[in-house]
Design a protein around this motif. Structure first.
Motif, PDB file in Angstrom:
ATOM      1  N   PRO A 433       0.823  -1.217   0.000  1.00 30.59           N
ATOM      2  CA  PRO A 433       0.000   0.000   0.000  1.00 30.59           C
ATOM      3  C   PRO A 433       0.853   1.261   0.000  1.00 30.59           C
ATOM      4  N   PRO A 434       0.339   2.356  -0.544  1.00 31.06           N
ATOM      5  CA  PRO A 434       1.090   3.621  -0.548  1.00 31.06           C
ATOM      6  C   PRO A 434       1.482   4.040   0.871  1.00 31.06           C
ATOM      7  N   LYS A 435       2.686   4.575   1.001  1.00 34.33           N
ATOM      8  CA  LYS A 435       3.229   5.103   2.256  1.00 34.33           C
ATOM      9  C   LYS A 435       3.448   4.044   3.333  1.00 34.33           C
ATOM     10  N   SER A 436       3.256   2.773   2.996  1.00 35.75           N
ATOM     11  CA  SER A 436       3.500   1.709   3.967  1.00 35.75           C
ATOM     12  C   SER A 436       4.993   1.478   4.113  1.00 35.75           C
ATOM     13  N   ASP A 437       5.387   0.884   5.252  1.00 35.10           N
ATOM     14  CA  ASP A 437       6.803   0.581   5.472  1.00 35.10           C
ATOM     15  C   ASP A 437       7.339  -0.332   4.378  1.00 35.10           C
ATOM     16  N   ARG A 438       6.508  -1.266   3.961  1.00 34.38           N
ATOM     17  CA  ARG A 438       6.969  -2.219   2.952  1.00 34.38           C
ATOM     18  C   ARG A 438       7.264  -1.535   1.623  1.00 34.38           C
ATOM     19  N   ARG A 439       6.426  -0.556   1.240  1.00 35.97           N
ATOM     20  CA  ARG A 439       6.692   0.131  -0.026  1.00 35.97           C
ATOM     21  C   ARG A 439       7.950   0.980   0.083  1.00 35.97           C
ATOM     22  N   ILE A 440       8.133   1.645   1.215  1.00 31.16           N
ATOM     23  CA  ILE A 440       9.345   2.450   1.393  1.00 31.16           C
ATOM     24  C   ILE A 440      10.578   1.560   1.316  1.00 31.16           C
ATOM     25  N   LEU A 441      10.524   0.401   1.978  1.00 32.37           N
ATOM     26  CA  LEU A 441      11.659  -0.526   1.943  1.00 32.37           C
ATOM     27  C   LEU A 441      11.902  -1.050   0.528  1.00 32.37           C
ATOM     28  N   ALA A 442      10.809  -1.249  -0.215  1.00 31.89           N
ATOM     29  CA  ALA A 442      10.954  -1.759  -1.584  1.00 31.89           C
ATOM     30  C   ALA A 442      11.656  -0.763  -2.492  1.00 31.89           C
ATOM     31  N   HIS A 443      11.600   0.508  -2.136  1.00 26.73           N
ATOM     32  CA  HIS A 443      12.237   1.534  -2.958  1.00 26.73           C
ATOM     33  C   HIS A 443      13.706   1.741  -2.610  1.00 26.73           C
TER      34      HIS A 443
END
Length: 578
Positions: A433-443
Protein backbone atom coordinates in the motif's frame (compact mmCIF):
# COMPACT_ATOMS: atom_id res chain seq x y z
CA UNK A 1 7.20 55.84 -18.98
CA UNK A 2 6.19 53.59 -16.09
CA UNK A 3 8.40 50.62 -15.30
CA UNK A 4 6.45 47.35 -15.61
CA UNK A 5 6.03 45.51 -12.35
CA UNK A 6 7.58 42.08 -11.94
CA UNK A 7 5.17 39.20 -11.54
CA UNK A 8 6.07 37.67 -8.19
CA UNK A 9 4.80 34.35 -6.85
CA UNK A 10 3.62 34.19 -3.25
CA UNK A 11 6.58 33.47 -0.99
CA UNK A 12 5.10 30.22 0.33
CA UNK A 13 4.53 28.96 -3.22
CA UNK A 14 7.93 30.09 -4.46
CA UNK A 15 9.63 28.13 -1.68
CA UNK A 16 7.86 24.95 -2.73
CA UNK A 17 8.68 25.27 -6.45
CA UNK A 18 12.21 23.94 -6.71
CA UNK A 19 14.40 24.00 -9.84
CA UNK A 20 14.43 20.21 -10.02
CA UNK A 21 10.61 20.25 -10.04
CA UNK A 22 10.68 22.56 -13.05
CA UNK A 23 12.90 20.02 -14.78
CA UNK A 24 10.39 17.33 -13.81
CA UNK A 25 7.58 19.32 -15.38
CA UNK A 26 9.59 19.68 -18.56
CA UNK A 27 10.15 15.93 -18.60
CA UNK A 28 6.39 15.47 -18.09
CA UNK A 29 5.69 17.47 -21.27
CA UNK A 30 8.05 15.25 -23.25
CA UNK A 31 6.59 12.16 -21.59
CA UNK A 32 3.05 13.18 -22.54
CA UNK A 33 3.99 13.91 -26.14
CA UNK A 34 5.79 10.57 -26.54
CA UNK A 35 2.97 8.66 -24.84
CA UNK A 36 0.45 10.42 -27.07
CA UNK A 37 2.50 9.53 -30.13
CA UNK A 38 2.61 5.89 -28.98
CA UNK A 39 -1.18 5.88 -28.55
CA UNK A 40 -1.78 7.35 -31.98
CA UNK A 41 0.67 4.90 -33.56
CA UNK A 42 -1.21 2.05 -31.89
CA UNK A 43 -4.58 3.37 -33.09
CA UNK A 44 -3.24 3.64 -36.63
CA UNK A 45 -1.74 0.13 -36.56
CA UNK A 46 -4.94 -1.38 -35.16
CA UNK A 47 -7.06 0.35 -37.79
CA UNK A 48 -4.70 -0.82 -40.54
CA UNK A 49 -4.71 -4.44 -39.31
CA UNK A 50 -8.51 -4.44 -38.97
CA UNK A 51 -8.87 -3.12 -42.50
CA UNK A 52 -6.41 -5.66 -43.88
CA UNK A 53 -8.16 -8.63 -42.24
CA UNK A 54 -11.77 -7.53 -42.79
CA UNK A 55 -12.12 -9.12 -46.27
CA UNK A 56 -11.13 -12.52 -44.84
CA UNK A 57 -13.41 -12.59 -41.78
CA UNK A 58 -16.12 -14.49 -43.67
CA UNK A 59 -13.92 -17.54 -44.35
CA UNK A 60 -14.11 -20.49 -41.96
CA UNK A 61 -10.38 -20.45 -41.33
CA UNK A 62 -10.61 -16.87 -40.02
CA UNK A 63 -11.48 -18.36 -36.63
CA UNK A 64 -7.77 -19.14 -36.33
CA UNK A 65 -6.65 -15.52 -36.69
CA UNK A 66 -6.99 -14.64 -32.97
CA UNK A 67 -5.06 -17.81 -32.14
CA UNK A 68 -2.29 -16.90 -34.57
CA UNK A 69 -2.03 -13.32 -33.29
CA UNK A 70 -1.93 -14.32 -29.62
CA UNK A 71 0.58 -17.11 -30.21
CA UNK A 72 2.97 -14.92 -32.21
CA UNK A 73 2.74 -12.17 -29.57
CA UNK A 74 3.62 -14.59 -26.76
CA UNK A 75 6.40 -16.21 -28.80
CA UNK A 76 7.96 -12.82 -29.47
CA UNK A 77 7.67 -11.83 -25.85
CA UNK A 78 9.25 -14.96 -24.39
CA UNK A 79 11.72 -16.10 -27.03
CA UNK A 80 12.74 -13.00 -28.97
CA UNK A 81 12.60 -10.13 -26.49
CA UNK A 82 12.97 -12.37 -23.41
CA UNK A 83 10.38 -10.49 -21.35
CA UNK A 84 8.86 -12.58 -18.59
CA UNK A 85 7.29 -9.87 -16.42
CA UNK A 86 3.58 -9.17 -16.13
CA UNK A 87 1.49 -7.42 -18.76
CA UNK A 88 0.45 -3.80 -18.90
CA UNK A 89 -1.01 -2.06 -15.87
CA UNK A 90 -0.30 -4.78 -13.24
CA UNK A 91 3.35 -4.67 -14.30
CA UNK A 92 3.44 -0.90 -13.82
CA UNK A 93 1.83 -1.12 -10.36
CA UNK A 94 4.21 -3.92 -9.36
CA UNK A 95 7.17 -1.86 -10.52
CA UNK A 96 6.02 1.16 -8.51
CA UNK A 97 5.45 -0.99 -5.43
CA UNK A 98 8.57 -3.15 -5.53
CA UNK A 99 11.14 -1.77 -7.99
CA UNK A 100 11.05 2.00 -7.45
CA UNK A 101 9.38 2.39 -10.85
CA UNK A 102 12.06 0.66 -12.91
CA UNK A 103 10.73 -0.60 -16.26
CA UNK A 104 12.39 -2.20 -19.27
CA UNK A 105 12.77 0.50 -21.96
CA UNK A 106 12.00 -2.11 -24.62
CA UNK A 107 8.45 -2.25 -23.29
CA UNK A 108 7.76 1.18 -24.75
CA UNK A 109 7.76 -0.48 -28.17
CA UNK A 110 7.17 -4.19 -27.56
CA UNK A 111 3.92 -3.64 -25.63
CA UNK A 112 2.48 -1.90 -28.68
CA UNK A 113 3.67 -4.68 -30.99
CA UNK A 114 2.09 -7.39 -28.83
CA UNK A 115 -1.17 -5.46 -28.73
CA UNK A 116 -1.32 -5.05 -32.52
CA UNK A 117 -0.84 -8.80 -32.93
CA UNK A 118 -3.32 -9.80 -30.23
CA UNK A 119 -6.05 -7.19 -30.62
CA UNK A 120 -5.57 -6.60 -34.34
CA UNK A 121 -6.14 -10.28 -35.07
CA UNK A 122 -9.45 -10.27 -33.19
CA UNK A 123 -8.59 -10.99 -29.56
CA UNK A 124 -11.27 -9.79 -27.14
CA UNK A 125 -9.04 -7.36 -25.27
CA UNK A 126 -8.51 -3.61 -25.01
CA UNK A 127 -5.61 -1.41 -26.14
CA UNK A 128 -5.30 0.63 -22.94
CA UNK A 129 -3.25 -1.88 -20.92
CA UNK A 130 -0.42 -2.18 -23.47
CA UNK A 131 -0.37 1.53 -24.28
CA UNK A 132 -0.32 2.37 -20.57
CA UNK A 133 2.62 -0.01 -20.13
CA UNK A 134 4.36 1.64 -23.06
CA UNK A 135 3.75 5.12 -21.64
CA UNK A 136 5.02 4.09 -18.21
CA UNK A 137 8.22 2.66 -19.71
CA UNK A 138 8.75 5.89 -21.63
CA UNK A 139 8.30 8.00 -18.51
CA UNK A 140 10.37 5.81 -16.20
CA UNK A 141 13.38 5.97 -18.50
CA UNK A 142 13.23 9.71 -19.10
CA UNK A 143 14.98 10.37 -15.78
CA UNK A 144 18.23 9.37 -17.47
CA UNK A 145 17.67 11.81 -20.32
CA UNK A 146 16.83 14.70 -17.99
CA UNK A 147 19.29 13.56 -15.30
CA UNK A 148 16.63 13.61 -12.62
CA UNK A 149 16.87 11.91 -9.21
CA UNK A 150 15.88 8.25 -9.07
CA UNK A 151 12.96 8.98 -6.76
CA UNK A 152 11.33 10.98 -9.61
CA UNK A 153 11.05 7.78 -11.64
CA UNK A 154 7.73 6.74 -10.09
CA UNK A 155 6.16 10.11 -10.85
CA UNK A 156 7.25 9.97 -14.49
CA UNK A 157 6.08 6.36 -14.85
CA UNK A 158 2.64 7.41 -13.61
CA UNK A 159 2.78 10.44 -15.91
CA UNK A 160 3.39 8.10 -18.83
CA UNK A 161 0.31 6.10 -17.90
CA UNK A 162 -1.75 9.29 -17.65
CA UNK A 163 -0.54 10.45 -21.05
CA UNK A 164 -1.25 7.10 -22.69
CA UNK A 165 -4.79 6.80 -21.25
CA UNK A 166 -5.45 10.45 -22.08
CA UNK A 167 -4.47 9.95 -25.71
CA UNK A 168 -6.02 6.53 -26.34
CA UNK A 169 -9.43 7.69 -25.05
CA UNK A 170 -8.95 11.40 -25.79
CA UNK A 171 -9.75 11.93 -22.11
CA UNK A 172 -7.10 13.93 -20.20
CA UNK A 173 -9.08 14.12 -16.95
CA UNK A 174 -9.49 10.35 -16.95
CA UNK A 175 -5.77 9.90 -17.50
CA UNK A 176 -4.97 12.06 -14.48
CA UNK A 177 -7.51 10.42 -12.18
CA UNK A 178 -6.61 6.87 -13.24
CA UNK A 179 -2.91 7.51 -12.61
CA UNK A 180 -3.60 8.97 -9.17
CA UNK A 181 -6.42 6.65 -8.08
CA UNK A 182 -5.25 3.29 -9.42
CA UNK A 183 -1.56 3.49 -10.32
CA UNK A 184 -0.24 5.56 -7.38
CA UNK A 185 -3.13 5.27 -4.92
CA UNK A 186 -2.29 8.68 -3.43
CA UNK A 187 -3.08 12.32 -4.15
CA UNK A 188 -0.26 14.82 -3.66
CA UNK A 189 0.59 18.05 -5.54
CA UNK A 190 4.07 16.74 -6.31
CA UNK A 191 2.61 13.84 -8.34
CA UNK A 192 -0.50 15.65 -9.57
CA UNK A 193 1.18 18.51 -11.41
CA UNK A 194 3.47 16.49 -13.73
CA UNK A 195 0.77 13.87 -14.26
CA UNK A 196 -1.68 16.58 -15.34
CA UNK A 197 0.95 18.17 -17.58
CA UNK A 198 1.62 14.82 -19.26
CA UNK A 199 -2.10 14.08 -19.76
CA UNK A 200 -2.75 17.49 -21.28
CA UNK A 201 0.28 17.24 -23.58
CA UNK A 202 -0.82 13.81 -24.80
CA UNK A 203 -4.41 14.92 -25.35
CA UNK A 204 -3.25 17.98 -27.29
CA UNK A 205 -1.10 15.87 -29.58
CA UNK A 206 -3.82 13.25 -30.04
CA UNK A 207 -6.43 15.83 -30.97
CA UNK A 208 -3.99 17.58 -33.28
CA UNK A 209 -3.27 14.33 -35.13
CA UNK A 210 -6.71 12.68 -35.14
CA UNK A 211 -8.98 15.72 -34.88
CA UNK A 212 -11.26 13.93 -32.40
CA UNK A 213 -12.98 15.81 -29.60
CA UNK A 214 -14.76 12.85 -27.94
CA UNK A 215 -14.04 9.14 -28.30
CA UNK A 216 -17.75 8.26 -28.50
CA UNK A 217 -20.44 10.77 -29.39
CA UNK A 218 -23.57 9.74 -27.48
CA UNK A 219 -27.09 10.67 -28.47
CA UNK A 220 -28.99 13.12 -26.31
CA UNK A 221 -30.38 11.20 -23.35
CA UNK A 222 -33.14 11.78 -20.81
CA UNK A 223 -30.97 10.17 -18.14
CA UNK A 224 -31.55 13.08 -15.77
CA UNK A 225 -35.13 11.82 -15.41
CA UNK A 226 -33.98 8.35 -14.30
CA UNK A 227 -35.97 6.81 -11.44
CA UNK A 228 -34.47 4.90 -8.53
CA UNK A 229 -35.82 1.50 -9.61
CA UNK A 230 -33.98 1.77 -12.91
CA UNK A 231 -30.78 2.95 -11.24
CA UNK A 232 -30.84 0.07 -8.76
CA UNK A 233 -31.48 -2.44 -11.55
CA UNK A 234 -28.52 -1.20 -13.58
CA UNK A 235 -26.26 -1.13 -10.51
CA UNK A 236 -27.04 -4.71 -9.55
CA UNK A 237 -26.67 -6.05 -13.07
CA UNK A 238 -23.44 -4.09 -13.60
CA UNK A 239 -21.99 -5.54 -10.40
CA UNK A 240 -22.99 -9.05 -11.49
CA UNK A 241 -21.29 -8.56 -14.86
CA UNK A 242 -18.10 -7.03 -13.40
CA UNK A 243 -17.73 -9.75 -10.78
CA UNK A 244 -18.43 -12.47 -13.35
CA UNK A 245 -15.79 -11.01 -15.68
CA UNK A 246 -13.05 -10.67 -13.05
CA UNK A 247 -13.66 -14.12 -11.58
CA UNK A 248 -13.87 -15.87 -14.94
CA UNK A 249 -10.63 -14.25 -16.14
CA UNK A 250 -8.95 -15.48 -12.97
CA UNK A 251 -10.40 -18.99 -13.21
CA UNK A 252 -9.53 -19.34 -16.90
CA UNK A 253 -5.97 -18.24 -16.13
CA UNK A 254 -5.61 -20.68 -13.24
CA UNK A 255 -7.04 -23.74 -15.03
CA UNK A 256 -5.41 -23.06 -18.40
CA UNK A 257 -1.98 -22.96 -16.73
CA UNK A 258 -2.68 -26.34 -15.18
CA UNK A 259 -3.88 -27.86 -18.44
CA UNK A 260 -1.34 -26.32 -20.83
CA UNK A 261 2.13 -25.55 -19.53
CA UNK A 262 3.47 -23.93 -22.71
CA UNK A 263 2.58 -20.21 -22.77
CA UNK A 264 2.23 -19.73 -26.53
CA UNK A 265 0.18 -22.90 -27.00
CA UNK A 266 -2.07 -21.77 -24.15
CA UNK A 267 -2.56 -18.36 -25.79
CA UNK A 268 -3.24 -20.01 -29.16
CA UNK A 269 -5.85 -22.32 -27.64
CA UNK A 270 -7.63 -19.37 -26.02
CA UNK A 271 -7.47 -17.42 -29.26
CA UNK A 272 -8.95 -20.33 -31.21
CA UNK A 273 -11.92 -20.54 -28.85
CA UNK A 274 -12.41 -16.79 -29.17
CA UNK A 275 -12.31 -17.12 -32.96
CA UNK A 276 -14.98 -19.84 -32.82
CA UNK A 277 -17.21 -17.59 -30.73
CA UNK A 278 -16.53 -14.77 -33.18
CA UNK A 279 -17.72 -16.87 -36.10
CA UNK A 280 -21.14 -17.08 -34.45
CA UNK A 281 -21.14 -13.50 -33.09
CA UNK A 282 -18.57 -11.27 -34.82
CA UNK A 283 -19.32 -8.37 -32.44
CA UNK A 284 -17.26 -10.00 -29.66
CA UNK A 285 -14.03 -9.79 -31.67
CA UNK A 286 -11.62 -6.95 -31.01
CA UNK A 287 -12.15 -4.20 -28.47
CA UNK A 288 -15.83 -3.88 -29.42
CA UNK A 289 -16.17 -0.13 -29.79
CA UNK A 290 -18.68 -0.41 -32.64
CA UNK A 291 -21.34 -2.12 -30.47
CA UNK A 292 -20.68 0.48 -27.78
CA UNK A 293 -21.26 3.36 -30.18
CA UNK A 294 -24.44 1.68 -31.37
CA UNK A 295 -25.63 1.18 -27.80
CA UNK A 296 -25.19 4.80 -26.71
CA UNK A 297 -26.88 6.04 -29.89
CA UNK A 298 -29.95 3.77 -29.73
CA UNK A 299 -28.75 1.78 -32.77
CA UNK A 300 -27.88 -1.57 -31.19
CA UNK A 301 -29.71 -4.49 -32.88
CA UNK A 302 -33.12 -4.98 -31.30
CA UNK A 303 -34.07 -7.81 -28.98
CA UNK A 304 -33.52 -8.58 -25.30
CA UNK A 305 -32.16 -12.04 -26.05
CA UNK A 306 -29.55 -10.74 -28.49
CA UNK A 307 -28.27 -8.14 -26.00
CA UNK A 308 -28.10 -10.72 -23.19
CA UNK A 309 -26.35 -13.24 -25.45
CA UNK A 310 -23.81 -10.61 -26.47
CA UNK A 311 -23.04 -9.84 -22.81
CA UNK A 312 -22.49 -13.52 -22.05
CA UNK A 313 -20.40 -14.11 -25.19
CA UNK A 314 -18.24 -11.03 -24.55
CA UNK A 315 -17.56 -12.09 -20.95
CA UNK A 316 -16.47 -15.54 -22.11
CA UNK A 317 -14.39 -14.24 -25.04
CA UNK A 318 -12.60 -11.63 -22.91
CA UNK A 319 -11.92 -14.19 -20.20
CA UNK A 320 -10.49 -16.61 -22.73
CA UNK A 321 -8.24 -13.97 -24.26
CA UNK A 322 -6.90 -12.39 -21.07
CA UNK A 323 -6.98 -15.59 -19.02
CA UNK A 324 -4.83 -17.52 -21.48
CA UNK A 325 -2.25 -14.75 -21.75
CA UNK A 326 -3.17 -12.73 -24.82
CA UNK A 327 -1.68 -9.23 -24.42
CA UNK A 328 -4.31 -6.56 -23.86
CA UNK A 329 -6.33 -4.62 -21.34
CA UNK A 330 -9.70 -4.81 -19.63
CA UNK A 331 -10.75 -1.16 -20.02
CA UNK A 332 -12.36 -1.51 -23.44
CA UNK A 333 -14.14 -4.83 -22.72
CA UNK A 334 -15.54 -3.26 -19.53
CA UNK A 335 -16.95 -0.33 -21.49
CA UNK A 336 -18.44 -2.64 -24.10
CA UNK A 337 -19.95 -4.96 -21.50
CA UNK A 338 -21.24 -1.97 -19.55
CA UNK A 339 -23.06 -0.46 -22.50
CA UNK A 340 -24.61 -3.83 -23.40
CA UNK A 341 -25.53 -4.48 -19.76
CA UNK A 342 -27.42 -1.20 -19.68
CA UNK A 343 -29.33 -2.27 -22.79
CA UNK A 344 -30.22 -5.60 -21.17
CA UNK A 345 -31.64 -3.79 -18.14
CA UNK A 346 -33.59 -1.34 -20.29
CA UNK A 347 -35.07 -4.02 -22.51
CA UNK A 348 -35.86 -6.30 -19.58
CA UNK A 349 -37.66 -3.54 -17.67
CA UNK A 350 -39.35 -2.45 -20.88
CA UNK A 351 -40.52 -6.01 -21.42
CA UNK A 352 -41.99 -6.59 -17.96
CA UNK A 353 -43.70 -3.16 -17.88
CA UNK A 354 -44.87 -3.29 -21.52
CA UNK A 355 -43.05 -0.01 -22.17
CA UNK A 356 -45.25 2.02 -19.80
CA UNK A 357 -42.78 2.61 -16.94
CA UNK A 358 -39.36 3.67 -18.15
CA UNK A 359 -38.65 7.42 -18.08
CA UNK A 360 -35.28 7.19 -19.88
CA UNK A 361 -34.02 5.69 -23.14
CA UNK A 362 -31.47 3.07 -24.15
CA UNK A 363 -28.69 5.66 -24.29
CA UNK A 364 -29.18 6.58 -20.65
CA UNK A 365 -29.14 2.95 -19.51
CA UNK A 366 -26.06 2.22 -21.66
CA UNK A 367 -24.17 5.13 -20.09
CA UNK A 368 -25.03 3.96 -16.59
CA UNK A 369 -23.99 0.43 -17.46
CA UNK A 370 -20.62 1.62 -18.77
CA UNK A 371 -19.96 3.55 -15.58
CA UNK A 372 -21.17 0.68 -13.36
CA UNK A 373 -19.10 -2.10 -14.95
CA UNK A 374 -15.98 0.08 -15.18
CA UNK A 375 -16.29 1.01 -11.51
CA UNK A 376 -17.10 -2.57 -10.51
CA UNK A 377 -14.11 -4.10 -12.31
CA UNK A 378 -11.50 -1.58 -11.19
CA UNK A 379 -13.19 -0.48 -7.95
CA UNK A 380 -12.14 3.03 -8.91
CA UNK A 381 -15.35 5.10 -8.93
CA UNK A 382 -13.76 8.40 -9.92
CA UNK A 383 -12.09 6.85 -12.94
CA UNK A 384 -15.31 5.16 -14.02
CA UNK A 385 -17.37 8.32 -13.62
CA UNK A 386 -15.01 10.73 -15.34
CA UNK A 387 -14.19 8.33 -18.19
CA UNK A 388 -17.84 7.89 -19.18
CA UNK A 389 -18.58 11.61 -18.87
CA UNK A 390 -15.49 12.55 -20.86
CA UNK A 391 -15.60 10.04 -23.71
CA UNK A 392 -19.34 10.49 -24.35
CA UNK A 393 -19.69 14.21 -23.49
CA UNK A 394 -22.76 13.32 -21.41
CA UNK A 395 -22.20 15.82 -18.63
CA UNK A 396 -25.91 16.28 -17.95
CA UNK A 397 -26.11 12.73 -16.60
CA UNK A 398 -23.64 13.25 -13.76
CA UNK A 399 -26.00 12.58 -10.83
CA UNK A 400 -27.27 9.09 -11.78
CA UNK A 401 -23.82 8.17 -13.04
CA UNK A 402 -22.25 9.23 -9.75
CA UNK A 403 -24.72 7.13 -7.77
CA UNK A 404 -24.04 4.18 -10.08
CA UNK A 405 -20.23 4.23 -9.81
CA UNK A 406 -20.22 4.67 -6.04
CA UNK A 407 -22.72 1.88 -5.41
CA UNK A 408 -21.08 -0.45 -7.93
CA UNK A 409 -17.64 0.07 -6.38
CA UNK A 410 -18.90 -0.54 -2.83
CA UNK A 411 -20.88 -3.68 -3.68
CA UNK A 412 -18.12 -5.09 -5.89
CA UNK A 413 -15.63 -4.54 -3.08
CA UNK A 414 -17.82 -6.58 -0.76
CA UNK A 415 -17.87 -9.44 -3.26
CA UNK A 416 -14.27 -9.05 -4.50
CA UNK A 417 -12.23 -7.39 -1.70
CA UNK A 418 -9.13 -6.98 -3.89
CA UNK A 419 -9.49 -4.95 -7.13
CA UNK A 420 -8.83 -6.55 -10.50
CA UNK A 421 -5.41 -5.00 -11.11
CA UNK A 422 -4.16 -5.65 -7.57
CA UNK A 423 -5.33 -9.25 -7.15
CA UNK A 424 -2.45 -11.02 -8.97
CA UNK A 425 0.06 -8.73 -7.26
CA UNK A 426 -1.32 -9.39 -3.79
CA UNK A 427 -1.32 -13.15 -4.45
CA UNK A 428 2.33 -12.97 -5.56
CA UNK A 429 3.40 -10.68 -2.71
CA UNK A 430 4.20 -7.84 -5.14
CA UNK A 431 1.85 -5.21 -3.78
CA UNK A 432 2.49 -2.75 -0.95
CA UNK A 433 0.00 0.00 0.00
CA UNK A 434 1.09 3.62 -0.55
CA UNK A 435 3.23 5.10 2.26
CA UNK A 436 3.50 1.71 3.97
CA UNK A 437 6.80 0.58 5.47
CA UNK A 438 6.97 -2.22 2.95
CA UNK A 439 6.69 0.13 -0.03
CA UNK A 440 9.34 2.45 1.39
CA UNK A 441 11.66 -0.53 1.94
CA UNK A 442 10.95 -1.76 -1.58
CA UNK A 443 12.24 1.53 -2.96
CA UNK A 444 15.63 1.05 -1.28
CA UNK A 445 18.30 -0.81 -3.21
CA UNK A 446 20.19 -3.33 -1.11
CA UNK A 447 23.38 -2.29 -2.88
CA UNK A 448 23.12 1.11 -1.14
CA UNK A 449 23.64 -0.63 2.22
CA UNK A 450 26.47 -3.00 1.32
CA UNK A 451 29.60 -2.38 3.39
CA UNK A 452 32.70 -3.79 1.70
CA UNK A 453 35.24 -1.80 3.73
CA UNK A 454 35.32 -4.13 6.73
CA UNK A 455 38.31 -6.10 7.88
CA UNK A 456 38.38 -9.54 6.25
CA UNK A 457 40.54 -12.50 7.21
CA UNK A 458 41.76 -15.53 5.28
CA UNK A 459 40.56 -19.01 6.25
CA UNK A 460 44.15 -20.18 6.82
CA UNK A 461 44.84 -17.48 9.43
CA UNK A 462 45.12 -18.84 12.97
CA UNK A 463 42.82 -17.70 15.74
CA UNK A 464 45.81 -16.05 17.43
CA UNK A 465 46.62 -14.08 14.27
CA UNK A 466 42.96 -13.12 13.96
CA UNK A 467 42.88 -11.77 17.53
CA UNK A 468 45.96 -9.70 16.76
CA UNK A 469 44.32 -8.13 13.71
CA UNK A 470 41.04 -7.64 15.56
CA UNK A 471 42.70 -4.99 17.75
CA UNK A 472 42.74 -2.61 14.75
CA UNK A 473 39.03 -3.04 13.97
CA UNK A 474 35.90 -1.72 15.67
CA UNK A 475 33.70 -4.34 14.01
CA UNK A 476 32.52 -7.41 15.84
CA UNK A 477 31.46 -9.41 12.77
CA UNK A 478 34.42 -10.27 10.57
CA UNK A 479 34.00 -12.04 7.17
CA UNK A 480 36.28 -14.92 6.24
CA UNK A 481 37.21 -14.77 2.55
CA UNK A 482 39.70 -16.91 0.63
CA UNK A 483 42.34 -15.73 -1.84
CA UNK A 484 39.90 -16.07 -4.77
CA UNK A 485 37.39 -13.76 -3.09
CA UNK A 486 35.01 -16.59 -2.20
CA UNK A 487 33.01 -16.35 0.99
CA UNK A 488 33.90 -18.91 3.69
CA UNK A 489 32.13 -17.73 6.83
CA UNK A 490 31.44 -14.95 9.32
CA UNK A 491 33.12 -14.64 12.71
CA UNK A 492 30.78 -13.18 15.29
CA UNK A 493 33.15 -12.06 18.01
CA UNK A 494 30.49 -11.85 20.71
CA UNK A 495 28.92 -15.14 19.72
CA UNK A 496 32.24 -16.99 19.48
CA UNK A 497 33.91 -15.32 22.45
CA UNK A 498 34.49 -18.59 24.39
CA UNK A 499 36.29 -20.31 21.53
CA UNK A 500 38.29 -17.21 20.65
CA UNK A 501 39.55 -16.87 24.21
CA UNK A 502 40.13 -20.59 24.68
CA UNK A 503 43.93 -21.23 24.55
CA UNK A 504 43.22 -24.59 22.93
CA UNK A 505 41.85 -22.83 19.83
CA UNK A 506 44.72 -20.37 19.36
CA UNK A 507 46.55 -22.61 16.92
CA UNK A 508 43.46 -23.55 14.92
CA UNK A 509 42.57 -21.70 11.72
CA UNK A 510 39.57 -19.40 11.46
CA UNK A 511 38.39 -21.63 8.59
CA UNK A 512 37.94 -24.40 11.15
CA UNK A 513 36.25 -21.93 13.48
CA UNK A 514 33.47 -21.08 10.98
CA UNK A 515 33.15 -24.54 9.46
CA UNK A 516 29.55 -25.74 9.24
CA UNK A 517 27.99 -22.32 9.80
CA UNK A 518 24.35 -21.89 8.81
CA UNK A 519 24.28 -18.10 8.58
CA UNK A 520 21.96 -17.10 5.68
CA UNK A 521 23.54 -15.50 2.62
CA UNK A 522 22.02 -12.51 0.87
CA UNK A 523 21.90 -11.86 -2.88
CA UNK A 524 22.57 -8.21 -3.86
CA UNK A 525 19.30 -8.16 -5.82
CA UNK A 526 17.21 -9.23 -2.80
CA UNK A 527 14.41 -7.04 -1.46
CA UNK A 528 15.28 -5.12 1.70
CA UNK A 529 12.07 -6.23 3.41
CA UNK A 530 13.02 -9.86 2.77
CA UNK A 531 16.52 -9.31 4.16
CA UNK A 532 15.09 -7.83 7.37
CA UNK A 533 12.75 -10.80 7.71
CA UNK A 534 15.72 -13.14 7.25
CA UNK A 535 17.59 -11.26 9.99
CA UNK A 536 14.63 -11.68 12.33
CA UNK A 537 14.32 -15.41 11.61
CA UNK A 538 18.07 -16.10 11.94
CA UNK A 539 18.54 -13.66 14.86
CA UNK A 540 21.43 -12.04 12.99
CA UNK A 541 22.02 -8.29 12.80
CA UNK A 542 24.59 -8.58 10.01
CA UNK A 543 24.45 -10.83 6.95
CA UNK A 544 27.04 -11.46 4.22
CA UNK A 545 26.17 -10.47 0.64
CA UNK A 546 27.29 -13.15 -1.80
CA UNK A 547 26.71 -13.78 -5.49
CA UNK A 548 27.93 -16.94 -7.20
CA UNK A 549 30.04 -17.69 -4.14
CA UNK A 550 31.91 -14.37 -4.35
CA UNK A 551 31.95 -12.13 -1.30
CA UNK A 552 30.61 -8.62 -2.00
CA UNK A 553 30.31 -7.20 1.52
CA UNK A 554 27.88 -7.26 4.43
CA UNK A 555 24.59 -5.55 5.26
CA UNK A 556 23.56 -4.61 8.77
CA UNK A 557 20.15 -3.97 10.27
CA UNK A 558 21.36 -0.59 11.49
CA UNK A 559 22.37 0.55 7.99
CA UNK A 560 19.12 -0.69 6.46
CA UNK A 561 17.01 1.14 9.02
CA UNK A 562 19.07 4.29 8.50
CA UNK A 563 18.35 4.12 4.76
CA UNK A 564 14.67 3.51 5.52
CA UNK A 565 14.44 6.62 7.70
CA UNK A 566 16.29 8.68 5.10
CA UNK A 567 14.01 7.53 2.27
CA UNK A 568 10.90 8.21 4.34
CA UNK A 569 12.05 11.78 5.03
CA UNK A 570 12.86 12.27 1.32
CA UNK A 571 9.41 11.02 0.27
CA UNK A 572 7.68 13.28 2.78
CA UNK A 573 9.76 16.21 1.59
CA UNK A 574 8.86 15.52 -2.04
CA UNK A 575 5.15 15.31 -1.26
CA UNK A 576 5.28 18.69 0.44
CA UNK A 577 7.03 20.30 -2.54
CA UNK A 578 5.04 21.62 -5.48
Amino acid sequence: MATPKKLLLPAALAEKIQPRNLALWGAAVVCGLLAGLAAEALNYALAASAGALRPYRGYWWAMGLPALGAAVAVLLKHYVFHQTEREGIPRVISSICCKDGELDPKSSVTDLLYCVLSLGSGGSVGPEGPVAGSGAAIGANLIQVFRLPANFRITLAASGVAGAISAIFNAPSTGVIFAMEVILGSWTPFHLVPIAISALSAAWLSRHISGRSAAFQAAQSSLHNMDWLSVIAVILFSVAVSVALTRLIRHVGRYSERLVGNAWIRAAAGGLLVGMIGMAMPMVLGEGYRPTIEAINNNFPSGLGLAALFVAAKIVATSLSLGTGAPGGVFAPSLVLGSASGLVCFRFLNFITAGRYLPADETGFALMGMAGVMSGVMQAPLTGLVLVLEITASHGAIFPLMVTVLAAAVISHRLEPIPFYYKPLVDAGEYAPPKSDRRILAHIRLTEAIDNSRLIVAPEDTVAEFLGRLKTSLNTNIPVVDADGRYVGLIGVNRMRRKLLDPGWSGHTVGELVKGQDIPLVDPAAQVSGVLETMDESKQTILPVVRDGKYLGVVSREDLLTLYRRRKVEDESLEQSF
